[in-house]
Design a protein around this motif. Structure first.
Motif, PDB file in Angstrom:
ATOM      1  N   LYS A   1      -2.177  13.874   7.369  1.00 11.53           N
ATOM      2  CA  LYS A   1      -3.515  14.095   7.599  1.00 11.53           C
ATOM      3  C   LYS A   1      -4.153  13.070   8.361  1.00 11.53           C
ATOM      4  O   LYS A   1      -4.985  13.311   9.349  1.00 11.53           O
ATOM      5  CB  LYS A   1      -4.136  14.191   6.453  1.00 11.53           C
ATOM      6  CG  LYS A   1      -5.602  14.551   6.469  1.00 11.53           C
ATOM      7  CD  LYS A   1      -6.333  14.651   4.939  1.00 11.53           C
ATOM      8  CE  LYS A   1      -6.612  13.587   4.305  1.00 11.53           C
ATOM      9  NZ  LYS A   1      -7.396  13.486   3.090  1.00 11.53           N
ATOM     10  N   ASN A   2      -3.667  11.735   8.365  1.00  8.37           N
ATOM     11  CA  ASN A   2      -4.362  10.609   9.042  1.00  8.37           C
ATOM     12  C   ASN A   2      -3.322  10.223  10.187  1.00  8.37           C
ATOM     13  O   ASN A   2      -3.613   9.217  10.979  1.00  8.37           O
ATOM     14  CB  ASN A   2      -4.694   9.619   8.088  1.00  8.37           C
ATOM     15  CG  ASN A   2      -5.732  10.025   7.105  1.00  8.37           C
ATOM     16  OD1 ASN A   2      -6.878   9.960   7.421  1.00  8.37           O
ATOM     17  ND2 ASN A   2      -5.542  10.008   6.084  1.00  8.37           N
ATOM     18  N   ASN A   3      -2.418  10.997  10.466  1.00  4.45           N
ATOM     19  CA  ASN A   3      -1.484  10.518  11.561  1.00  4.45           C
ATOM     20  C   ASN A   3      -0.929   9.230  11.565  1.00  4.45           C
ATOM     21  O   ASN A   3      -1.027   8.504  12.465  1.00  4.45           O
ATOM     22  CB  ASN A   3      -1.946  10.950  13.115  1.00  4.45           C
ATOM     23  CG  ASN A   3      -1.224  10.979  13.979  1.00  4.45           C
ATOM     24  OD1 ASN A   3      -0.070  11.104  13.990  1.00  4.45           O
ATOM     25  ND2 ASN A   3      -1.561  10.735  15.234  1.00  4.45           N
ATOM     26  N   LEU A   4      -0.592   8.672  10.260  1.00  5.02           N
ATOM     27  CA  LEU A   4      -0.118   7.244  10.108  1.00  5.02           C
ATOM     28  C   LEU A   4       1.514   7.067  10.153  1.00  5.02           C
ATOM     29  O   LEU A   4       2.065   8.049  10.063  1.00  5.02           O
ATOM     30  CB  LEU A   4      -0.653   6.962   8.839  1.00  5.02           C
ATOM     31  CG  LEU A   4      -2.106   6.977   8.502  1.00  5.02           C
ATOM     32  CD1 LEU A   4      -2.502   6.676   7.003  1.00  5.02           C
ATOM     33  CD2 LEU A   4      -2.780   5.957   9.247  1.00  5.02           C
ATOM     34  N   THR A   5       1.792   6.127  10.540  1.00  2.42           N
ATOM     35  CA  THR A   5       3.282   5.778  10.718  1.00  2.42           C
ATOM     36  C   THR A   5       3.557   4.889   9.288  1.00  2.42           C
ATOM     37  O   THR A   5       3.426   3.802   9.526  1.00  2.42           O
ATOM     38  CB  THR A   5       3.644   4.920  12.026  1.00  2.42           C
ATOM     39  OG1 THR A   5       3.171   5.924  12.952  1.00  2.42           O
ATOM     40  CG2 THR A   5       5.273   4.935  11.987  1.00  2.42           C
ATOM     41  N   PRO A   6       4.384   5.385   8.432  1.00  2.00           N
ATOM     42  CA  PRO A   6       4.638   4.668   7.309  1.00  2.00           C
ATOM     43  C   PRO A   6       5.761   3.566   7.601  1.00  2.00           C
ATOM     44  O   PRO A   6       6.496   3.989   8.877  1.00  2.00           O
ATOM     45  CB  PRO A   6       5.062   5.562   6.227  1.00  2.00           C
ATOM     46  CG  PRO A   6       5.446   6.802   6.876  1.00  2.00           C
ATOM     47  CD  PRO A   6       4.610   6.725   8.196  1.00  2.00           C
TER      48      PRO A   6
ATOM     49  N   VAL B   1       0.999  -1.096  -0.059  1.00  2.00           N
ATOM     50  CA  VAL B   1      -0.032   0.027  -0.120  1.00  2.00           C
ATOM     51  C   VAL B   1       0.862   1.171   0.042  1.00  2.00           C
ATOM     52  O   VAL B   1       1.520   1.323   0.956  1.00  2.00           O
ATOM     53  CB  VAL B   1      -0.918  -0.041   1.299  1.00  2.00           C
ATOM     54  CG1 VAL B   1      -1.722   1.204   1.211  1.00  2.00           C
ATOM     55  CG2 VAL B   1      -1.636  -1.276   1.504  1.00  2.00           C
ATOM     56  N   LEU B   2       0.707   1.920  -1.056  1.00  2.00           N
ATOM     57  CA  LEU B   2       1.664   3.160  -1.038  1.00  2.00           C
ATOM     58  C   LEU B   2       0.533   4.428  -0.919  1.00  2.00           C
ATOM     59  O   LEU B   2      -0.522   4.394  -1.297  1.00  2.00           O
ATOM     60  CB  LEU B   2       2.145   3.316  -2.697  1.00  2.00           C
ATOM     61  CG  LEU B   2       2.870   2.114  -3.216  1.00  2.00           C
ATOM     62  CD1 LEU B   2       3.574   2.590  -4.548  1.00  2.00           C
ATOM     63  CD2 LEU B   2       4.031   1.537  -2.010  1.00  2.00           C
ATOM     64  N   ALA B   3       1.110   5.491  -0.128  1.00  2.00           N
ATOM     65  CA  ALA B   3       0.621   6.823   0.012  1.00  2.00           C
ATOM     66  C   ALA B   3       1.186   7.892  -0.202  1.00  2.00           C
ATOM     67  O   ALA B   3       2.636   7.979  -0.086  1.00  2.00           O
ATOM     68  CB  ALA B   3      -0.125   6.447   1.617  1.00  2.00           C
ATOM     69  N   SER B   4       0.600   8.902  -0.131  1.00  2.00           N
ATOM     70  CA  SER B   4       1.301  10.415  -0.214  1.00  2.00           C
ATOM     71  C   SER B   4       1.480  10.969   1.063  1.00  2.00           C
ATOM     72  O   SER B   4       1.185  10.461   2.048  1.00  2.00           O
ATOM     73  CB  SER B   4       0.381  11.286  -0.859  1.00  2.00           C
ATOM     74  OG  SER B   4      -0.926  11.399  -0.172  1.00  2.00           O
ATOM     75  N   GLU B   5       2.731  11.808   1.294  1.00  2.00           N
ATOM     76  CA  GLU B   5       2.849  12.248   2.365  1.00  2.00           C
ATOM     77  C   GLU B   5       1.910  12.986   2.907  1.00  2.00           C
ATOM     78  O   GLU B   5       1.799  13.079   4.134  1.00  2.00           O
ATOM     79  CB  GLU B   5       4.222  13.192   2.127  1.00  2.00           C
ATOM     80  CG  GLU B   5       4.655  13.764   3.326  1.00  2.00           C
ATOM     81  CD  GLU B   5       6.027  14.713   3.023  1.00  2.00           C
ATOM     82  OE1 GLU B   5       6.772  14.890   4.063  1.00  2.00           O
ATOM     83  OE2 GLU B   5       6.319  15.277   1.815  1.00  2.00           O
TER      84      GLU B   5
END
Length: 428
Positions: free
Chosen positions: A265-270, A256-260
């Motif tokens: 915005k969703n306070n996620l930890t890549p 799963v790739l995601a933009s910065e």
């Protein structure tokens, strides 16, 4: 400033295990997946072994629609695709629920469809005879269903559509069929879609299997499978002077790739960052690479340039390393040309001696393995490497696995037709 693209999640179904934790344990314990084929009769075949996924997958999707279960019974690629979806289902749904409408998509690498001869024999209960329209009549009879899918020979985008519908990925669903770089290119396309603001989340991966009668015989006829003269466990010997072919395999995986912006915005930890990739085409020969290594070299060079890194920045390379006579030699040349003096100090290995060559899903399998290596400061050795090609010009990790911090890693895949793709990852 260039946008950042992160890896939020990834997982894998492999001959090394079901799920990334199992795969990591197999890597650390130097498990070799090659064994006698159980999925179809091998009587009369020159080669009777492969790297199969031996664990049953049905329990993962047993609550699915009856038609989906029927298709999975006869289409191994589809079964692997829905199985990896269900392994990741709750995690994927959580991420998908946070995306904006029309800003998420999926790209899957897929192997070519082949009639499942062993399943057809089972259904008709007798040996097939070839006559005019016999196959067409048979498929029309079997495929009389009320659903949107068939038991046999479904649309090639079925796996991507299945996952897209489950997660409402409405930006796009794409299927890539470029042989051994299919899922590697799928990751590259997903990455590009985020840079272009086409998506904020893009799922990428692939599914494929060589473990069926027709595909296995076809690859054997091409002369690219190892005969296993030294025993099936040592059949695949990437970068060894005595190498004589690849080990047939199968796999499926997703990342799963995601933009910065989405991550913040969703306070996620890549988990990791994709720095960039390189993609080239030799157009030299349909089944062998350009012996000069020009296309492979350019793919490595583009990956470094597009990622803003130099050879001295690279801590590990997961090589394509099929164990075939031509591929390994050309890849060796390309590495020497691009990395020069640093080639002796960058640990490198191919893990195909452990899990086999999964063709269209080779890229996602080895991408996930690279992610595991980087997250766990682990470098797998070339298990079957005894007499390395060259004169120590590359640091081909031999004899023992290594524990080393991998801040930047590369994974490379090369395919029929001379397609070459290299991806660069960075630890956060």
């Amino acid at each position: 400033m260039k946008k950042k693209v992160y890896v939020l999640d990834y997982d894998l179904i492999s001959p090394l295990g079901i799920g990334r934790e199992s795969v990591l344990k197999s890597l650390e314990s130097n498990y070799l997946a090659a064994k006698k084929i159980s999925r179809f009769p091998t009587i009369g075949l020159q080669i009777e072994f492969a790297a199969e996924i031996s664990d049953p997958l049905f329990d993962l999707y047993l609550k699915e629609d009856e038609m989906i279960i029927d298709v999975a019974k006869y289409d191994r690629k589809f079964e692997l695709a829905i199985a990896i979806y269900y392994i990741m289902e709750s995690r994927l749904q959580e991420i998908a629920s946070k995306t904006s409408q029309g800003k998420s998509g999926i790209v899957l690498g897929l192997g070519i469809d082949v009639p499942p001869l062993e399943a057809i024999r089972e259904l008709i209960g007798e040996k097939l005879t070839i006559s005019e329209n016999s196959f067409i009549d048979f498929f029309n009879k079997i495929n009389k269903t009320k659903g949107y899918i068939n038991k046999f020979l479904n649309p090639l985008d079925l796996s991507a559509l299945f996952i897209a519908k489950k997660l409402n990925l409405s930006a796009f669903q794409k299927t890539i069929m470029t042989a051994c770089v299919s899922s590697t290119q799928a990751i590259g396309i997903a990455y590009d879609s985020i840079l272009a603001d086409e998506t904020e989340v893009a799922i990428a991966g692939g599914t494929d299997s060589l473990i069926n009668t027709l595909a296995f015989i076809a690859f054997n006829k091409l002369g690219v499978l190892s005969t296993g003269k030294s025993g099936h466990e040592k059949a695949c010997k990437p970068f060894d002077i005595t190498r004589n072919g690849a080990l047939a395999g199968e796999a499926s995986g997703l990342c799963v790739l995601a933009s910065e912006e989405f991550v913040k915005k969703n306070n996620l930890t890549p988990k990791l960052e994709i720095l960039g990739y390189g993609n080239t085409l030799d157009a030299y020969n349909i089944t062998s690479p350009d012996p000069s290594g020009l296309g492979m070299s350019r793919a490595f060079e583009m990956a470094l340039k597009n990622s803003g890194i130099t050879p001295s920045d690279v801590d590990y390379i997961n090589l394509h390393g099929t164990g075939t006579r031509s591929n390994d030699e050309v890849e060796f040349k390309a590495i020497k040309k691009v990395f020069g003096e640093y080639a002796k100090s960058i640990p490198m290995s191919s893990t195909k001696d452990r899990h086999g060559h999964a063709i269209a899903s080779a890229g996602i399998q080895e991408f996930c393995i690279l992610c595991l290596c980087m997250e766990n400061d682990f470098i797998p050795c070339n298990i079957n490497l005894e007499k390395p090609i060259g004169n120590g010009e590359l640091d081909l990790v031999q004899n023992e696995n290594r524990r080393k911090k991998v801040n930047i890693g590369l994974t490379s895949n090369f395919a029929f037709g001379g397609v070459n793709t290299v991806i660069a990852l960075k630890k956060i």
